[in-house]
Every structure is written in structure tokens, then in C-alpha cells.
Design an enzyme around this catalytic site. Structure first.
Site, PDB file in Angstrom:
ATOM      1  N   HIS A   1      -5.655  -5.837   3.929  1.00 31.43           N
ATOM      2  CA  HIS A   1      -4.630  -4.791   4.024  1.00 31.43           C
ATOM      3  C   HIS A   1      -4.014  -4.772   5.427  1.00 31.43           C
ATOM      4  O   HIS A   1      -4.724  -4.565   6.408  1.00 31.43           O
ATOM      5  CB  HIS A   1      -5.256  -3.423   3.708  1.00 31.43           C
TER       6      HIS A   1
ATOM      7  N   GLN B   1      -5.398  -0.494  -4.096  1.00 28.81           N
ATOM      8  CA  GLN B   1      -6.085  -1.626  -4.731  1.00 28.81           C
ATOM      9  C   GLN B   1      -6.952  -1.186  -5.912  1.00 28.81           C
ATOM     10  O   GLN B   1      -7.051  -1.886  -6.918  1.00 28.81           O
ATOM     11  CB  GLN B   1      -6.930  -2.345  -3.668  1.00 28.81           C
TER      12      GLN B   1
ATOM     13  N   CYS C   1       0.850  -1.190   0.000  1.00 23.97           N
ATOM     14  CA  CYS C   1       0.000   0.000   0.000  1.00 23.97           C
ATOM     15  C   CYS C   1       0.885   1.239   0.000  1.00 23.97           C
ATOM     16  O   CYS C   1       1.853   1.338   0.752  1.00 23.97           O
ATOM     17  CB  CYS C   1      -0.943  -0.050   1.195  1.00 23.97           C
ATOM     18  N   GLU C   2       0.564   2.153  -0.895  1.00 24.41           N
ATOM     19  CA  GLU C   2       1.434   3.318  -1.050  1.00 24.41           C
ATOM     20  C   GLU C   2       1.269   4.342   0.071  1.00 24.41           C
ATOM     21  O   GLU C   2       2.047   5.267   0.187  1.00 24.41           O
ATOM     22  CB  GLU C   2       1.214   3.981  -2.409  1.00 24.41           C
ATOM     23  N   HIS C   3       0.260   4.170   0.897  1.00 20.95           N
ATOM     24  CA  HIS C   3       0.058   5.123   1.996  1.00 20.95           C
ATOM     25  C   HIS C   3       0.876   4.774   3.231  1.00 20.95           C
ATOM     26  O   HIS C   3       1.252   5.651   3.993  1.00 20.95           O
ATOM     27  CB  HIS C   3      -1.424   5.193   2.377  1.00 20.95           C
ATOM     28  N   HIS C   4       1.119   3.484   3.450  1.00 20.33           N
ATOM     29  CA  HIS C   4       1.815   3.066   4.673  1.00 20.33           C
ATOM     30  C   HIS C   4       3.025   2.183   4.387  1.00 20.33           C
ATOM     31  O   HIS C   4       3.713   1.787   5.316  1.00 20.33           O
ATOM     32  CB  HIS C   4       0.847   2.306   5.583  1.00 20.33           C
TER      33      HIS C   4
ATOM     34  N   CYS D   1      -2.261  -2.574   6.736  1.00 17.64           N
ATOM     35  CA  CYS D   1      -2.394  -1.265   7.390  1.00 17.64           C
ATOM     36  C   CYS D   1      -3.729  -1.145   8.120  1.00 17.64           C
ATOM     37  O   CYS D   1      -3.854  -0.361   9.060  1.00 17.64           O
ATOM     38  CB  CYS D   1      -2.190  -0.119   6.395  1.00 17.64           C
TER      39      CYS D   1
HETATM   40 ZN   LIG Z   1      -2.363   1.588   3.824  1.00 15.29          ZN
END
Ligand SMILES: [Zn+2]
Length: 198
Positions: A156, A128, A87-90, A158
């Protein structure tokens, strides 16, 4: 030109990331000179390059390397394709299964190429939703089928390890093009991926 398998790590990039991981581990309060951690920055630098090798691969070329003229006009489904992404956020993993279907329009593609392109797009920093549409558009633009459908079900880390800690939740995303925009075709596909023959 056939696609190339990722086999080498860039020395400069490995050194750069290694130095930065060393800082991160120290900032977290750990001792990077103790036995178990001495080689961790380098291992992590290589692991991260492996997990993002998809940036160096061309999914359209992978499909084009195995396209064949064939007069088959029914649905082709490859389901339960294992998928591991970040995941590119975490920068935490998300993983699950992809299900792909297409209806040929004069050409079919070698079946093993569909899991290959899932890997190419999954081995990048992702969300995703975008992953689903990139796979969909790649097949649609390259193979030019009568229709294509992609469904991804993923968990996920995260969400599971932090934040809301919903440990059993699964996120489903889907995309449909061409014939699959028709309700009957879409329903047939959804029914086929949710039932097992055995
Ligand atoms: Zn994430």
C-alpha cells in the site's frame, strides 16, 4: 449480454474533475499555467475515471458470459494475477497479486474471466479486505462452485510513502467458502500457491 469495455470518458465528469484538480494543484502552491502542468488537470481527470471504471462494469455478467458445463471436480487455481487498486482512505494505489481457486460443481468458467473480475473490483475505491470478499462472493454466487478461495497480497503506497513508512511490508488477506473451509483443502491450496513448478 456481453460486458462492455470502458472506452470513453464522460465529458461532463471530465470537465468537473478537471476544474477541481486545477484547484487542488493551485492550493498545493503550484502554477497551473506552466508548461508541464497546463494539461495535467485533464489528464488526471481521465486517469481517475480509468482507474475507477469498475463501477460501470458488471462482474457477474463477465463470469456468466463464459460458463460451461464440465464434469471436472478438482481444484482450479489461477495464481499471481496482477492487481492495481486505489485505497479509499487516501486515494493512493495499492498493488500486488491475487490468487484464486475454485472447485467446480458441474460448471467451469473461462480462465481469463477470473483476472477480469479482479480488475472490475480493483478499479473502484477499495480496501483490500472488501476487495477480497467481493471477488470471493461474486464467484461463489455466480458459478456456485463446491468451494472458492481468494488470497490477495498487496503493498500500500499510503503505508510506504507516508505514515509509518514501512516500505517492505505486504498485507495479506484471504477468504474461503464451501470446501475450502476444510483445513486439508485450504492447506492444499495455500501450498500450491506458495510453490512454483519450475
Ligand atoms: Zn490508505
Amino acid at each position: 449480454m456481453p460486458y462492455k469495455q470502458f472506452e470513453e470518458y464522460t465529458i461532463k465528469v471530465t470537465e468537473d474533475i478537471k476544474g477541481q484538480y486545477k484547484n487542488i494543484i493551485e492550493d498545493l502552491g503550484e502554477d497551473t499555467t506552466r508548461d508541464g502542468l497546463v494539461k495535467t488537470p485533464e489528464r488526471a481527470a481521465k486517469a481517475m475515471q480509468f482507474l475507477t471504471q469498475g463501477y460501470k462494469q458488471d462482474p457477474e455478467e463477465i463470469l456468466k458470459s463464459a460458463m460451461f458445463k464440465e464434469d471436472y471436480k478438482d481444484m482450479v487455481i489461477v495464481k499471481d494475477i496482477e492487481l492495481y487498486s486505489l485505497c479509499e482512505h487516501h486515494l493512493l494505489p495499492f498493488f500486488g497479486k491475487a490468487h484464486i481457486a475454485y472447485i467446480p460443481n458441474g460448471q467451469i468458467v473461462g480462465l481469463s474471466k477470473l483476472p477480469r473480475i479482479v480488475d472490475v473490483f480493483a478499479r473502484r475505491l477499495q480496501v483490500q479486505e472488501r476487495l477480497t470478499h467481493q471477488i470471493l462472493d461474486c464467484i461463489n454466487d455466480t458459478l456456485k462452485p463446491q468451494g472458492v478461495a481468494v488470497v490477495i497480497e498487496a503493498s500500500h503506497m499510503c503505508m510506504m510513502m507516508r505514515g509509518v513508512q514501512k516500505q517492505n511490508s505486504v498485507t495479506t488477506t484471504s477468504g474461503f467458502r464451501g470446501q475450502f473451509e476444510k483445513i486439508e483443502t485450504r492447506n492444499e491450496f495455500l501450498k500450491l500457491i506458495s510453490t512454483s513448478l519450475s
